[in-house]
Design a protein around this motif. Structure first.
Motif, PDB file in Angstrom:
ATOM      1  N   ARG A  36       0.833  -1.199   0.000  1.00  0.00           N
ATOM      2  CA  ARG A  36       0.000   0.000   0.000  1.00  0.00           C
ATOM      3  C   ARG A  36       0.875   1.258   0.000  1.00  0.00           C
ATOM      4  O   ARG A  36       0.587   2.220  -0.717  1.00  0.00           O
ATOM      5  CB  ARG A  36      -0.920  -0.017   1.227  1.00  0.00           C
ATOM      6  N   GLN A  37       1.929   1.259   0.802  1.00  0.00           N
ATOM      7  CA  GLN A  37       2.816   2.416   0.832  1.00  0.00           C
ATOM      8  C   GLN A  37       3.470   2.634  -0.530  1.00  0.00           C
ATOM      9  O   GLN A  37       3.608   3.771  -0.978  1.00  0.00           O
ATOM     10  CB  GLN A  37       3.887   2.246   1.907  1.00  0.00           C
ATOM     11  N   ALA A  38       3.883   1.557  -1.174  1.00  0.00           N
ATOM     12  CA  ALA A  38       4.497   1.675  -2.499  1.00  0.00           C
ATOM     13  C   ALA A  38       3.505   2.234  -3.508  1.00  0.00           C
ATOM     14  O   ALA A  38       3.863   3.046  -4.375  1.00  0.00           O
ATOM     15  CB  ALA A  38       5.025   0.320  -2.952  1.00  0.00           C
ATOM     16  N   GLN A  39       2.238   1.802  -3.422  1.00  0.00           N
ATOM     17  CA  GLN A  39       1.206   2.337  -4.310  1.00  0.00           C
ATOM     18  C   GLN A  39       1.028   3.844  -4.092  1.00  0.00           C
ATOM     19  O   GLN A  39       0.927   4.611  -5.052  1.00  0.00           O
ATOM     20  CB  GLN A  39      -0.123   1.625  -4.058  1.00  0.00           C
ATOM     21  N   ARG A  91      -6.294  14.392  -1.084  1.00  0.00           N
ATOM     22  CA  ARG A  91      -7.438  13.731  -1.726  1.00  0.00           C
ATOM     23  C   ARG A  91      -7.073  13.257  -3.134  1.00  0.00           C
ATOM     24  O   ARG A  91      -7.492  12.175  -3.548  1.00  0.00           O
ATOM     25  CB  ARG A  91      -8.633  14.674  -1.778  1.00  0.00           C
ATOM     26  N   ASP A  92      -6.302  14.060  -3.866  1.00  0.00           N
ATOM     27  CA  ASP A  92      -5.869  13.641  -5.208  1.00  0.00           C
ATOM     28  C   ASP A  92      -5.111  12.314  -5.130  1.00  0.00           C
ATOM     29  O   ASP A  92      -5.322  11.404  -5.944  1.00  0.00           O
ATOM     30  CB  ASP A  92      -4.958  14.701  -5.833  1.00  0.00           C
ATOM     31  N   ILE A  93      -4.210  12.241  -4.158  1.00  0.00           N
ATOM     32  CA  ILE A  93      -3.408  11.021  -4.006  1.00  0.00           C
ATOM     33  C   ILE A  93      -4.288   9.855  -3.596  1.00  0.00           C
ATOM     34  O   ILE A  93      -4.195   8.752  -4.167  1.00  0.00           O
ATOM     35  CB  ILE A  93      -2.290  11.243  -2.966  1.00  0.00           C
ATOM     36  N   ALA A  94      -5.142  10.077  -2.625  1.00  0.00           N
ATOM     37  CA  ALA A  94      -6.024   9.005  -2.150  1.00  0.00           C
ATOM     38  C   ALA A  94      -6.930   8.502  -3.267  1.00  0.00           C
ATOM     39  O   ALA A  94      -7.124   7.289  -3.428  1.00  0.00           O
ATOM     40  CB  ALA A  94      -6.851   9.506  -0.974  1.00  0.00           C
ATOM     41  N   ASP A  95      -7.484   9.416  -4.052  1.00  0.00           N
ATOM     42  CA  ASP A  95      -8.350   9.024  -5.166  1.00  0.00           C
ATOM     43  C   ASP A  95      -7.571   8.174  -6.181  1.00  0.00           C
ATOM     44  O   ASP A  95      -8.104   7.204  -6.733  1.00  0.00           O
ATOM     45  CB  ASP A  95      -8.920  10.255  -5.865  1.00  0.00           C
ATOM     46  N   GLY A  96      -6.324   8.574  -6.428  1.00  0.00           N
ATOM     47  CA  GLY A  96      -5.504   7.830  -7.385  1.00  0.00           C
ATOM     48  C   GLY A  96      -5.190   6.426  -6.920  1.00  0.00           C
ATOM     49  O   GLY A  96      -5.044   5.503  -7.737  1.00  0.00           O
ATOM     50  N   VAL A  97      -5.078   6.253  -5.617  1.00  0.00           N
ATOM     51  CA  VAL A  97      -4.788   4.934  -5.056  1.00  0.00           C
ATOM     52  C   VAL A  97      -6.067   4.125  -4.883  1.00  0.00           C
ATOM     53  O   VAL A  97      -6.036   2.891  -4.874  1.00  0.00           O
ATOM     54  CB  VAL A  97      -4.052   5.080  -3.700  1.00  0.00           C
ATOM     55  N   GLY A  98      -7.204   4.838  -4.758  1.00  0.00           N
ATOM     56  CA  GLY A  98      -8.471   4.166  -4.531  1.00  0.00           C
ATOM     57  C   GLY A  98      -8.741   3.931  -3.062  1.00  0.00           C
ATOM     58  O   GLY A  98      -9.163   2.835  -2.660  1.00  0.00           O
ATOM     59  N   MET A  99      -8.504   4.962  -2.255  1.00  0.00           N
ATOM     60  CA  MET A  99      -8.741   4.850  -0.824  1.00  0.00           C
ATOM     61  C   MET A  99      -9.267   6.181  -0.298  1.00  0.00           C
ATOM     62  O   MET A  99      -9.210   7.202  -0.990  1.00  0.00           O
ATOM     63  CB  MET A  99      -7.442   4.474  -0.087  1.00  0.00           C
ATOM     64  N   LEU A 100      -9.789   6.181   0.913  1.00  0.00           N
ATOM     65  CA  LEU A 100     -10.263   7.407   1.528  1.00  0.00           C
ATOM     66  C   LEU A 100      -9.082   8.252   1.999  1.00  0.00           C
ATOM     67  O   LEU A 100      -8.045   7.722   2.394  1.00  0.00           O
ATOM     68  CB  LEU A 100     -11.176   7.080   2.710  1.00  0.00           C
ATOM     69  N   SER A 101      -9.272   9.575   1.959  1.00  0.00           N
ATOM     70  CA  SER A 101      -8.191  10.471   2.372  1.00  0.00           C
ATOM     71  C   SER A 101      -7.741  10.172   3.794  1.00  0.00           C
ATOM     72  O   SER A 101      -6.539  10.184   4.099  1.00  0.00           O
ATOM     73  CB  SER A 101      -8.649  11.924   2.270  1.00  0.00           C
ATOM     74  N   GLY A 102      -8.695   9.898   4.677  1.00  0.00           N
ATOM     75  CA  GLY A 102      -8.349   9.625   6.054  1.00  0.00           C
ATOM     76  C   GLY A 102      -7.492   8.378   6.210  1.00  0.00           C
ATOM     77  O   GLY A 102      -6.620   8.319   7.089  1.00  0.00           O
ATOM     78  N   SER A 103      -7.717   7.411   5.350  1.00  0.00           N
ATOM     79  CA  SER A 103      -6.941   6.173   5.420  1.00  0.00           C
ATOM     80  C   SER A 103      -5.483   6.388   5.032  1.00  0.00           C
ATOM     81  O   SER A 103      -4.587   5.690   5.507  1.00  0.00           O
ATOM     82  CB  SER A 103      -7.560   5.109   4.513  1.00  0.00           C
TER      83      SER A 103
END
Length: 219
Positions: A3-6, A26-38
């Motif tokens: 997950r960190q590598a992604q 949020r841009d990064i989280a969206d790109g990974v497919g996860m919630l910003s808080g996660s």
């Protein structure tokens, strides 16, 4: 891929496209497919992600230099090891070199000491190789070894940037082209049996030729 590598991979591409300041968590989280808080479970901030990307790249680069240089000898072999190692490590760390180049916070006066110290250590391998070559007479006497090392090193990183999308396939060709371009022009020129093949001698020949042409005399 962990997950960190992604997160690092997606963030690195966004940082190059938009800058660190222009990229949101949020841009990064969206790109990974996860919630910003996660995302905050893995990194405390987007700046921490950028720092990790550059820091990990420099650590691997220094480690590679340390592992290959003891096994080669001579200017061509040593610079060859540095160039090929640099491009190989850059291939394994997509966009890290561009982030370092683009973000003044990494190479300006406010750069974190961990980054600036690692960059200085990496640069030492290049300057030390050039200085040794100069002392041995492998580098042309009129060349400043530090400037030569800087130009070759920067040529590597700008070539990485230019060939980013095809670097995995063209790494060897890019490295060999850089080495041919720089090293063939850096080694001392041989002295011919008819006299020294110096720049001044060639200039004299050209001036004499022009003088004959001006006076319309045959060769």
């Amino acid at each position: 891929m962990s997950r960190q590598a992604q997160i690092k991979f997606v963030a690195a591409k966004l940082f190059v496209e938009n800058g660190v300041a222009g990229t949101s968590v949020r841009d990064i989280a969206d790109g990974v497919g996860m919630l910003s808080g996660s995302l905050y479970h893995h990194f405390p901030s987007k700046d921490a992600i950028a720092f990790t990307i550059v820091s990990d790249f420099l650590a691997d680069l220094i480690s590679r230099y340390e592992s290959v240089l003891p096994h080669v000898n001579g200017m061509r072999e040593e610079f060859g090891a540095l160039v090929h190692s640099s491009i190989d490590v850059a291939t394994a760390h997509p966009y890290a070199t561009e982030i370092y180049q683009n973000e003044r916070s990494f190479h300006g006066p406010q750069a974190p000491s961990e980054i600036s110290d690692a960059v200085e250590r990496a640069h030492h391998f290049w300057t030390n190789t050039a200085e040794q070559a100069s002392r041995k007479g492998d580098l042309r006497a009129e060349m400043d070894p530090l400037e030569f090392a800087r130009m070759l090193r920067e040529g590597v990183w700008w070539s990485v940037r230019y060939h980013r999308e095809s670097l995995a396939e063209t790494a060897s060709t890019v490295a060999d082209t850089l080495l041919t371009l720089f090293l063939d022009g850096a080694t001392p020129r041989p002295v011919s049996s008819g006299g020294p093949s110096t720049l001044e001698h060639r200039v004299d020949q050209i001036e004499a030729r022009l003088d004959r042409l001006a006076r319309h005399q045959p060769n």
